[in-house]
Design a protein around this motif. Structure first.
Motif, mmCIF file in Angstrom:
data_model
loop_
_atom_site.group_PDB
_atom_site.id
_atom_site.type_symbol
_atom_site.label_atom_id
_atom_site.label_comp_id
_atom_site.label_asym_id
_atom_site.label_seq_id
_atom_site.Cartn_x
_atom_site.Cartn_y
_atom_site.Cartn_z
ATOM 1 N N ALA A 459 -3.563 14.394 25.386
ATOM 2 C CA ALA A 459 -2.437 13.782 26.107
ATOM 3 C C ALA A 459 -2.609 12.256 26.136
ATOM 4 C CB ALA A 459 -2.367 14.330 27.532
ATOM 5 N N GLN A 462 -3.802 6.342 29.871
ATOM 6 C CA GLN A 462 -3.383 5.131 30.556
ATOM 7 C C GLN A 462 -4.623 4.300 30.875
ATOM 8 O OE1 GLN A 462 -2.189 8.276 32.044
ATOM 9 N NE2 GLN A 462 -0.587 8.091 30.502
ATOM 10 N N THR A 507 -7.522 6.430 32.366
ATOM 11 C CA THR A 507 -7.131 7.655 33.072
ATOM 12 C C THR A 507 -6.168 8.447 32.211
ATOM 13 O OG1 THR A 507 -5.309 6.487 34.178
ATOM 14 C CG2 THR A 507 -7.413 6.616 35.358
ATOM 15 N N GLN A 508 -5.957 9.677 32.613
ATOM 16 C CA GLN A 508 -5.049 10.541 31.878
ATOM 17 C C GLN A 508 -4.371 11.479 32.865
ATOM 18 O OE1 GLN A 508 -6.832 13.345 29.045
ATOM 19 N NE2 GLN A 508 -5.280 12.759 27.565
ATOM 20 N N GLU A 509 -3.054 11.570 32.764
ATOM 21 C CA GLU A 509 -2.320 12.462 33.641
ATOM 22 C C GLU A 509 -2.638 13.914 33.306
ATOM 23 O OE1 GLU A 509 1.798 11.650 33.410
ATOM 24 O OE2 GLU A 509 1.664 9.652 34.291
ATOM 25 N N LYS A 510 -2.835 14.699 34.371
ATOM 26 C CA LYS A 510 -3.053 16.114 34.153
ATOM 27 C C LYS A 510 -1.729 16.793 33.832
ATOM 28 C CE LYS A 510 -7.101 16.500 37.137
ATOM 29 N NZ LYS A 510 -7.705 17.175 38.320
ATOM 30 N N VAL A 511 -1.773 17.658 32.845
ATOM 31 C CA VAL A 511 -0.561 18.371 32.450
ATOM 32 C C VAL A 511 -0.301 19.484 33.449
ATOM 33 C CG1 VAL A 511 0.540 19.710 30.635
ATOM 34 C CG2 VAL A 511 -0.991 17.837 30.038
ATOM 35 N N ALA A 512 0.882 19.484 34.084
ATOM 36 C CA ALA A 512 1.219 20.513 35.065
ATOM 37 C C ALA A 512 1.359 21.867 34.381
ATOM 38 C CB ALA A 512 2.522 20.146 35.783
#
Length: 562
Positions: A459, A462, A507-512
């Motif tokens: 993913a 950031q 950082t990296q957004e967690k995939v919902a």
């Protein structure tokens, strides 16, 4: 990129500057041997960038692992008896242009990009010097390209430099090493890349009694001859490169242009690059057993320090370093009455510390501010997380660049407590003009390496860049973050010196995760009846009480519902 330290005695009107690193130097007729005496009346620093890029002709050096530089012997060829009998040989190659020899390592092209994005290809004019004393043909058994001067002079049409010319000198030096058995010819040995440095310099031709450099600058004695070291104009300006009767003087880059260099390499380069460029764009493609490396970037302004102060003004912390009981020495580079040599480099922590301790004494101001476009490869590792994620790959791990005078050349340090990459830089707070120096920092890290370090998924990543000043104040500079063609690019601009720490937090957004929907029963499926809820009531008969439960409970005969 070198640090020069000047320990100065006064003899009449003459000043003699002694630099530091292993051997000895004559200071005013007296020998400064094992240590610099603490009684010297003057002390100074000379810190400048890219000093060693065009410093030494292509050569073979036997006994390359000797700590005593006087025992390193130059071989006339790869099959010279000196190299045959040696167990360690260093090869210095200033890459030819591919027009001259494209068999192995060479410079393919040079170009500029104007403000509209138009690419202007450079036109190769000639090697410089056109014919050098150490020129030789390629050595195919070693996969070693031909040697022809220090590099190539290119014309970029319409891109006029600060000297009013369209000429740019492009050079790339590779130091390679071979460890072998004594008696085995060097030409039968495989060499491996060591130091790797490249640069583009705007130049202007100046006529004079110049002679091409023919030998390596000598260790252990001063070099007063025109052929034995870097060449200077009568005004004291160092030539980028010389040919017979011509000095190519460095000039400022024109504003509003990016510059690029394409290099063909016979081996795959891996590890970490560092340099003096801004907003770099990197493209690496396979080419047989080697690679094509394209780097395009903006030039940057770097401060230079060149000053001398009385002994009484030397800070105590600097005294402990320069007056330590160690051997200091000299590489003979003579300018007038100054004899200079190298102590570490601009990326060495000791250099940064000495400079920081000296800056308050000189008003935290640069002596000169000069533009550069250069980069280097680092093949020694300082960071286990990055090493773990790159050592098994034939690819570049990343590139870190800054316009700070001193800096760390390795990958940023990974702080596991904060989850950040930390990078230390230091430079004078003011430019030579008196203006506040504006810092730049760029990090281009291979996306695969970044994900390996942090354990990220595929993913998008950031990043947040923050600048912490030497007094602990945190500031966020103007930043750019993006991911393109397998590279994560981060850039910070507009911060001030003297000694800030740059923090990059990835950082990296967690995939919902969407829950699976409850299946709807089909018409053919039997539907279970819905169970009714049980109800409890209280029934009373005199002093007797009973509780009755059921779907529709009723009190027994003679009882009333309470």
């Amino acid at each position: 990129m070198e640090l020069y330290v000047k320990s100065v005695r006064k003899y009449g009107a003459a000043f003699f500057a002694a630099l530091l690193l292993g051997s000895f130097v004559q200071i005013g007729g007296a020998e400064a041997g094992a240590r610099i005496p603490s009684t010297i009346p003057y002390f100074g620093l000379y810190l400048t960038e890219s000093f060693d890029l065009n410093l030494e002709p292509s050569n073979f050096w036997a006994n390359a692992d000797s700590a005593d530089h006087s025992k390193m012997l130059r071989c006339a060829s790869a099959d010279d008896e000196l190299c045959t009998n040696a167990t360690s040989v260093k090869t210095i190659l200033n890459l030819p242009t591919c027009v001259v020899d494209a068999s192995f390592d060479c410079i393919k092209s040079v170009w500029a990009i104007d403000a509209s994005g138009k690419k202007i290809e450079g036109q190769f004019l000639n090697s410089l010097p056109v014919k050098g004393s150490t020129d030789r043909p390629a050595v195919p058994s070693m996969m070693l390209a031909a040697a022809n001067g220090f590099g190539g002079l290119w014309k970029i049409p319409g891109v006029v430099n600060g000297g009013g010319e369209e000429n740019y000198f492009a050079s790339l030096r590779i130091d390679s090493f071979a460890t072998k058995a004594a008696g085995v010819p060097m030409s039968q040995s495989k060499i491996y890349y060591g130091n790797f440095m490249a640069g583009i310099t705007p130049v202007k031709a100046v006529s004079g009694s110049y002679v091409p450099m023919t030998i390596r600058p000598t260790w252990g004695q001063s070099n007063s001859g025109p052929n034995s070291g870097p060449s200077y104009t009568p005004q004291g300006d160092r030539c980028t490169v010389v040919d017979t009767g011509i000095c190519e003087l460095p000039q400022d880059f024109p504003a509003g242009y990016r510059f690029g260099m394409s290099v063909q390499l016979a081996q795959k380069v891996s590890g970490w690059f560092h340099g003096r460029i801004a907003l770099p764009q990197i493209e690496i493609t396979p080419n047989g057993k080697g690679q094509i490396v394209n780097i395009e970037a903006e030039p940057v302004k770097i401060s230079t320090l060149d000053f001398t102060i009385p002994n009484a003004q030397i800070p105590e912390s600097v005294r402990k370093e320069i007056f330590a009981d160690v051997d200091w020495g000299v590489m003979g580079d003579v300018r007038g009455s100054k004899v200079q040599t190298m102590l570490n480099g601009l990326s060495n922590p000791q250099t940064m510390q000495i400079m920081n301790d000296m800056l308050p004494t000189i008003g935290d101001k640069a002596t000169k501010t000069t533009q550069y476009w250069s980069y280097r490869a680092l093949n020694t590792w300082k960071n286990p997380e990055v090493e773990k994620c790159t050592k098994s790959k034939d690819e570049l791990g990343g590139v870190v660049t800054t316009n700070a005078l001193t800096y760390g050349d390795g990958p940023p340090t990974f702080n596991s407590a904060t989850g950040s990459l930390e990078y230390k830089v230091a430079s004078p707070h003011f430019e030579a003009s008196g203006a506040v120096a504006s810092g730049t920092y760029d990090l281009a890290i291979n996306s695969v390496v970044a994900r390996c370090i942090y354990g990220f998924s595929t993913a998008p990543i950031q990043a947040e860049i923050s600048i912490t000043s030497s007094d602990g104040e945190k500031k966020v500079a103007t930043t750019i973050v993006n991911e393109k063609n397998g590279w994560l690019y981060l850039s910070a601009k507009g911060f001030t010196f003297s000694s800030p720490t740059i923090n990059v937090k990835l950082t990296q957004e967690k995939v919902a995760v969407t829950p699976a929907p409850t299946p709807t029963p089909s018409a053919a499926q039997s539907v279970a009846p819905v169970a009714k809820k049980s109800v409890t009531i209280t029934c009373v008969k005199g002093k007797t009480t009973k509780k009755v439960s059921g779907e529709s409970p009723k009190c027994p005969a003679g009882y009333k519902k309470k």
